[in-house]
Motif scaffolding. Sequence first.
Motif: not given
Length: 312
Positions: A67, A88-90, A92-93, A146, A150, A278, A301
């Motif tokens: 990211v 991005p986002n994939v 975050n966790d 983002r 999280a 991830t 993205t």
Amino acid sequence: LIGNGPAWMRERLETEFTVHPLPPEAERAAFLADKGAAITACCTFSGIATEVMDALPNLKIISSYGVGYDSIDADHAAKRGVIVTHTPNVLNDEVADTAILLWLATSRKLVAYDRYVREGRWLKEGAAPLTTSPEGRTVGILGLGRIGQAIADRLGVFGATVVYHSRTEKDVPYTFYPDLVEMAKACDVLICITPGGAGTKHIVNAEVIDALGPQGILVNVARGSVVDETALVKALQEGRLGGAGLDVFEFEPKVPEALFAMENVTLQPHVGSATHETRRAMGELVCDNLSQYLKDGRVLTPVPECAAIAKV
Ligand code: NDP
């Protein structure tokens, strides 16, 4: 193709594209002179030097793995009409989990006490000294984007009061501090999760570290450049900072050796997003951006600098 990625990605890319890996420095000029004009898309795991970008006159898209894209001059690419995409986002966790792990491990001395058991010190020296509870703390997030959000989502179970500093105030139920030093003074824990690059270089400096103080814990899962590492090491050596959980460093893979012996420091080799699951999701998104562009000129993205030139 720049850098080393998993074999499955190369295999997937080869079903749709003719793939040319960028050779090592010594062979690069000859490669760029020979193939540069034929290259329209770039997949990179380690950014792209501006000279390399400019040796590719027909380049249309750079799909970057990760990211953060501080190793790509995205403004320069946008000016040239080259779209840069990221992932991005994939992640975050995973990165948020890493931040929490580093904080808990540091405050409860997880790694130091693992060593205490393995070295037979429990038998010889008896019970290990008490640690400080992570419960009910004020946790400051530097960069409520983002991943920052999280991290905030995870903090409720620890009874934490969440506060944050970003460039702009958000519509969130946490206190915003426009001044980072003021936030550090109010915090027990400061978690850094901004982008790297010139805009954030050393924003965690000696003053911020001193404001966090001898009981405070600094967690850095952003980029090594965000923290003044020399000031950090000095503060830890002098007991002016309580502890640090670090996934990233200024001169990776070099890590200041002064940190190795410190029990109040937890070190990770830049693995914030590094799980099979991830990294697979990141890799698929890198390939999806390239496939989509090849199909109809759209991307999934784009980075914000390229939003105006990218069709999504
Ligand atoms: P976002 O863009 O969603 O969030 C970034 C946040 O940083 C925003 O809140 C932004 O504020 C803030 N910010 C940017 N510049 C400044 C500044 N100068 N001062 C204060 N705040 C600033 O990014 P992500 O959450 O997706 O990712 C953040 C970063 O995490 C990545 O760029 C990367 O460097 C790092 N990362 C590290 C990983 C690891 O393995 N350790 C893995 C993945 C990411 P505003 O909203 O106000 O603009």
